[in-house]
Design a protein around this motif. Structure first.
Motif, PDB file in Angstrom:
ATOM      1  N   LEU A  56      -3.915  -0.028   2.196  1.00 45.64           N
ATOM      2  CA  LEU A  56      -3.511   0.771   1.038  1.00 45.64           C
ATOM      3  C   LEU A  56      -4.623   0.804  -0.003  1.00 45.64           C
ATOM      4  O   LEU A  56      -4.881   1.846  -0.628  1.00 45.64           O
ATOM      5  N   SER A  57      -5.318  -0.314  -0.183  1.00 44.74           N
ATOM      6  CA  SER A  57      -6.436  -0.347  -1.126  1.00 44.74           C
ATOM      7  C   SER A  57      -7.522   0.647  -0.728  1.00 44.74           C
ATOM      8  O   SER A  57      -8.053   1.385  -1.560  1.00 44.74           O
ATOM      9  N   VAL A  92       3.486  -1.173   3.793  1.00 43.30           N
ATOM     10  CA  VAL A  92       3.613  -2.302   2.856  1.00 43.30           C
ATOM     11  C   VAL A  92       5.080  -2.609   2.592  1.00 43.30           C
ATOM     12  O   VAL A  92       5.511  -3.772   2.611  1.00 43.30           O
ATOM     13  N   ALA A  93       5.884  -1.555   2.364  1.00 43.14           N
ATOM     14  CA  ALA A  93       7.311  -1.757   2.101  1.00 43.14           C
ATOM     15  C   ALA A  93       8.007  -2.388   3.308  1.00 43.14           C
ATOM     16  O   ALA A  93       8.844  -3.292   3.155  1.00 43.14           O
ATOM     17  N   ARG A 128      -1.963   7.676   2.573  1.00 40.42           N
ATOM     18  CA  ARG A 128      -1.454   6.800   1.512  1.00 40.42           C
ATOM     19  C   ARG A 128       0.060   6.615   1.633  1.00 40.42           C
ATOM     20  O   ARG A 128       0.557   5.492   1.510  1.00 40.42           O
ATOM     21  N   ALA A 129       0.771   7.714   1.844  1.00 45.98           N
ATOM     22  CA  ALA A 129       2.227   7.592   1.985  1.00 45.98           C
ATOM     23  C   ALA A 129       2.582   6.676   3.155  1.00 45.98           C
ATOM     24  O   ALA A 129       3.511   5.861   3.067  1.00 45.98           O
ATOM     25  N   THR A 130       1.840   6.789   4.251  1.00 42.89           N
ATOM     26  CA  THR A 130       2.117   5.964   5.431  1.00 42.89           C
ATOM     27  C   THR A 130       1.763   4.505   5.161  1.00 42.89           C
ATOM     28  O   THR A 130       2.491   3.584   5.564  1.00 42.89           O
ATOM     29  N   ALA A 169      -4.146  -3.675  -4.991  1.00 42.05           N
ATOM     30  CA  ALA A 169      -3.804  -3.940  -3.591  1.00 42.05           C
ATOM     31  C   ALA A 169      -4.828  -4.873  -2.948  1.00 42.05           C
ATOM     32  O   ALA A 169      -4.465  -5.793  -2.200  1.00 42.05           O
ATOM     33  N   GLU A 205       1.763   3.007   2.234  1.00 46.65           N
ATOM     34  CA  GLU A 205       2.781   2.486   1.314  1.00 46.65           C
ATOM     35  C   GLU A 205       4.067   2.152   2.065  1.00 46.65           C
ATOM     36  O   GLU A 205       4.726   1.143   1.771  1.00 46.65           O
ATOM     37  N   ALA A 230      -4.826   1.244  -8.470  1.00 47.82           N
ATOM     38  CA  ALA A 230      -4.020   0.896  -7.291  1.00 47.82           C
ATOM     39  C   ALA A 230      -4.878   0.242  -6.222  1.00 47.82           C
ATOM     40  O   ALA A 230      -4.461  -0.725  -5.566  1.00 47.82           O
ATOM     41  N   ALA A 279      -6.276   4.238  -1.350  1.00 46.72           N
ATOM     42  CA  ALA A 279      -6.246   4.542  -2.778  1.00 46.72           C
ATOM     43  C   ALA A 279      -7.660   4.743  -3.326  1.00 46.72           C
ATOM     44  O   ALA A 279      -7.891   5.596  -4.194  1.00 46.72           O
ATOM     45  N   ARG A 286      -1.580  -4.143   2.756  1.00 48.97           N
ATOM     46  CA  ARG A 286      -2.079  -3.982   1.376  1.00 48.97           C
ATOM     47  C   ARG A 286      -3.563  -3.601   1.383  1.00 48.97           C
ATOM     48  O   ARG A 286      -4.012  -2.772   0.581  1.00 48.97           O
TER      49      ARG A 286
END
Length: 879
Positions: free
Chosen positions: A285-286, A267-268, A260-262, A301, A264, A297, A289, A282
């Motif tokens: 990430l969905s 996405v950034a 998840r951290a990776t 996403a 996110e 979340a 999550a 995204r």
């Protein structure tokens, strides 16, 4: 004229460097552009602007890239340099495609192809293929790149040859043509090494990581991603696609927090760079999550990804986004999803070529149809899903076998369904065998959950005690069996662990500072990544099957084995007594789990020196009530008499302090992760003599007193007390020891259980240190808070100090599963070793010491309650 030649040379050099050293190319191109402007050299300016645009493209500044490349095209056209304009259009098309302007990109590349010939046209075709690839048009992309490669090779254009090979490898991967993709990538890497092309090599290493991930070679994929990251870091680049690829791999082995951290971060990165790939990040990430259980979340996403895919007309990825939203709805409210919706989703995914998601959606449709009693529909869906069981990635084949098992169950073929479950489990267990790192092997077990659970459910339906026993054993985690081989001494890992200890010691002495905390985090990541890159021991089955009842009975003798089984919050038990196997349905877990929640508070109050008499009395009442509940729910219905016990707890019962149960008072009890591990531990017991090691760590008031008392009972004991209790000396003395006693602080790390540790003189002695022991000790006593309690990481998987020692081959351990008071622990341990010295088994010695110590009440009762014997604890230690 001479000045123009110099400017042209500088601009050309900047363009050459733009794709391999973009930061340096920028400096050179700016200087060339200024010089060309001063002399009115439009051609020189066009080349310089193109170099600036390509460099900006590599550095993910898309706005600047588009601006510079449009200027390069305009300057070339005004100069009448058609070929130069076509080459600039080729680069502009790439920038426009990455910005999401697919129509403009195609128009530019079409114009470029009319303006270019020979190698320049070949380069444009490579770029055209890359644009088609971004849009998911794989066949057209392959057709574009195929004729370009021979032209580039003949022209000696290494940079573009490498780019073409890189791009084509990804197209081969889309088709799962792994051998062709690998051949392209190895050729590309060889060319990069030979010609010093750092950035193209980073791309090739990243693609090689994707290939290895697709083949299920997790350690090799991680190593490739690490090499790619190292090259990108040298160039000061943050690459979103690498983050996406790494997150997918982490998710595949269920390292969900890191995934998840990776995701996110990806996405950034894409949002900052305004890349067309943002909705893909995204979507990932969905998925992460959803696995993590964060439904809001996951839904948000997926919703954003679907909207962006729809806007970009990317239908093949829109199907994935819609599937993600359907999965969220399925978890939130199963009744809100119809079989028809899941079936349409599966059809859309299959048309887009998404094998595993299509399989999941088809399986979802079958399950929903079964829920609604539509057997004909369910059969059609499950039959279709089961066709994938012989081809594709391991996860897909395992899911297909799950569909086949459900189909056979619906048809009433229970034995056939169990065979299908077993086939799916074999695929995943063989996959686990390829993983060397304990952490990866443990997390990979999350994929086994649905299959193993179905196996247990079918066996319980059948009512056969032996079948339930076999499937309960299959359900136990991979860490519940020993590692096939111990790793060799690893100097690099040892050096990292030494530096981590030094960092932690400095933090304890002077307090944590931002710099020290950052260093600790960095070192832990390097240790973790180093171990993850370790390959497994082979390609054979990763675990033996459950031991036969006859073999268990022969080794149990007068003892009884109890294997607890949880399913749908109900508890069952299988007992093996005198060769007879029985199944017991013990009922709901609600009352047991309620008491387990209150138990730690009661024991903590009893252990505290500051507890009032009234509070201690209340704690004893809670403890007595809990003990009676556990006894009534877990042991009394089994009617085992006063036999010694071998207990294999289920997931909810792992941290139960069994000695508090009235039925266990004074009785020899040993706790094991599985019957297989217990039998293996019995086989591993040896008559080989070895030293006795006694260790006292820092910060415990009575540690040295406890250690000295223990050491006096063993004339040959090696004492490592105070400053002498350093990690290297402890590790060297533990290897092959007959008995090891450690009195120290224990740290249980819930965020990363492999950094759970014993606190020694020079810092933490972690699970990683234990895995480096050259030979396992025969019996280990960890008189350290929580040392016997592991951290659950993936369903039935538990990682910690004791599971590491059992996995490394230590037959028996004694350790607490809760925090224990220091002074009273010393008294308990003195009594325990007196029993060992008198020839009692570890389980007998512990039961007797607990019986004597608990009579003192208060903290002594808490100390006695906390310890359990683990492994082959029913036989006396050899001397």
């Amino acid at each position: 004229m001479e000045a123009e030649i110099v400017v042209a040379a500088d601009a050309a050099e900047a363009l050459r460097l733009a794709a391999v050293e973009p930061a340096r190319a920028r400096q050179l191109a700016h200087a060339a552009d200024r010089a060309a402007r001063a002399t009115g050299d439009r051609i020189g300016r066009s080349v310089a602007q193109r170099a600036l645009g390509v460099a900006a493209l590599q550095l993910r500044d898309l706005d600047e890239a588009v601006t510079r490349l449009r200027a390069a095209v305009s300057l070339a056209r005004r100069s009448g340099a058609t070929t130069l304009a076509g080459e600039a259009r080729t680069s502009l098309a790439s920038a426009l495609a990455l910005s999401g302007s697919a129509g403009s990109a195609f128009r530019q590349i079409a114009t470029a192809l009319r303006e270019l010939h020979g190698p320049a046209a070949a380069r444009a075709r490579v770029q055209q293929a890359a644009i088609l690839q971004e849009l998911g048009r794989v066949d057209e992309a392959l057709a574009a790149v195929r004729p370009a490669l021979p032209v580039l090779r003949r022209a000696g254009d290494v940079q573009w040859e490498v780019r073409a090979l890189n791009n084509r490898s990804l197209l081969h991967l889309e088709r799962r043509a792994f051998a062709a993709a690998e051949a392209d990538l190895l050729t590309a890497i060889e060319l990069c090494v030979r010609h010093g092309l750092d950035l193209p090599r980073a791309y090739a290493e990243q693609n090689l990581g994707c290939l290895r991930a697709g083949r299920g070679e997790v350690p090799a994929a991680l190593a490739s991603f690490d090499r790619a990251e190292e090259h990108y870091r040298r160039l000061d680049m943050r690459v979103g696609s690498l983050l996406v690829d790494r997150a997918r791999l982490l998710l595949s082995v269920r390292l969900v927090g890191e995934a998840r951290a990776t995701a996110e971060a990806a996405v950034a990165a894409y949002a900052e760079q305004r890349r067309i790939n943002l909705p893909e990040a995204r979507l990932l990430l969905s998925t992460v999550a959803l696995v993590e259980g964060d439904l809001p979340a996951a839904e948000e996403a997926a919703r954003q990804a679907a909207r962006e895919f729809h806007r970009a007309a990317r239908r093949e990825l829109l199907a994935l986004a819609r599937h993600a939203r359907l999965q969220v709805r399925m978890v939130r409210d199963r009744s809100s999803v119809t079989p028809a919706q899941a079936r349409r989703c599966a059809d859309d995914l299959a048309r887009a070529g998404w094998l595993v998601p299509a399989l999941e959606a088809r399986l979802m449709a079958g399950l929903l149809a079964l829920d609604r009693g539509r057997r004909t529909e369910a059969r059609a869906d499950l039959e279709q899903a089961s066709r994938a069981r012989s081809a594709g990635p391991a996860e897909a084949r395992a899911r297909a076998w799950l569909a086949e098992a459900m189909l056979r169950r619906a048809d009433g073929h229970r034995s056939g369904a169990l065979r299908a479950v077993a086939a799916g489990l074999r695929i995943l267990e063989d996959q686990q065998a390829l993983l060397g790192a304990t952490e990866l092997r443990a997390h990979m077990s999350a994929h086994r959950g649905s299959l193993a659970r179905l196996g247990v459910d079918l066996a319980l339906e059948n009512g056969s005690p032996r079948a339930v026993y076999r499937w309960a054993e299959r359900r136990r985690g991979i860490t519940a069996v020993p590692r096939p081989v111990r790793p060799p001494r690893d100097p690099a890992l040892a050096a990292l662990l030494t530096e981590l200890r030094a960092t932690m010691t400095t933090m304890e002495a002077g307090g944590p500072t931002p710099a020290l905390t950052h260093r600790q985090v960095t070192l832990e990541r390097e240790i973790r990544d180093h171990c993850r890159r370790t390959d497994g021991c082979g390609t054979g089955p990763s675990r033996p099957g459950p031991p036969a009842i006859a073999e268990l009975a022969a080794r149990l003798g007068d003892a009884a084995l109890v294997e607890y089984v949880e399913l749908d919050d109900h508890l069952h038990a299988v007992t093996v007594v005198s060769g007879r196997t029985r199944l017991h349905r013990l009922g709901p877990l609600t009352e047991v789990t309620g008491c387990l929640r209150h138990l730690p508070f009661a024991l903590h109050r009893l252990a505290s020196e500051h507890t009032t008499a009234a509070s201690a009395a209340a704690a004893r009442t809670v403890l007595a009530r809990a003990a009676a509940t556990f006894d009534r729910a877990l042991l009394r219905p089994l009617r085992l008499g006063d036999r010694p016990l071998v207990l294999a707890p289920s997931e909810q019962l792992r941290s139960l302090p069994w000695s508090i149960l009235p039925s266990c008072a004074g009785r020899p009890v040993t706790v094991v992760p599985s019957a297989r591990l217990w039998l293996d531990a019995v086989h591993r017991r040896t008559d080989r003599p070895g030293p006795v090691l006694v260790v006292a760590g820092p910060g415990l008031r009575d540690a040295c007193r406890e250690a000295e008392a223990v050491a006096r009972r063993y004339p040959d004991a090696v004492r490592l007390l105070g400053d002498a209790a350093a990690a290297d000396r402890v590790a060297a003395s533990m290897a092959g020891a007959r008995l090891v006693h450690v009195a120290a602080h224990g740290d249980l790390r819930s965020d990363n259980p492999l950094f759970s540790a014993l606190r020694l003189a020079d810092g933490p002695f972690t699970v990683y240190d234990l895995e480096l022991l050259e030979r396992p000790p025969q019996h280990v006593v960890l008189a350290a808070c929580d040392a016997g309690r592991g951290q659950p990481v993936a369903g039935e998987e538990v990682l910690g100090l004791t599971t590491a020692l059992l996995g490394q081959g230590t037959p028996t351990l004694t350790a607490p599963v809760i925090p224990v008071p220091d002074a009273e622990t010393a008294t308990l341990m003195d009594g325990y070793h007196a029993g060992l010295a008198a020839g009692r088994s570890p389980a007998e010695a512990l039961a007797a010491a607990q019986q004597r110590t608990r009579d003192d009440g208060g903290p002594a009762l808490a100390a006695a309650a906390g310890f359990v014997c683990l492994g082959a604890g029913l036989a006396p230690l050899t001397s």
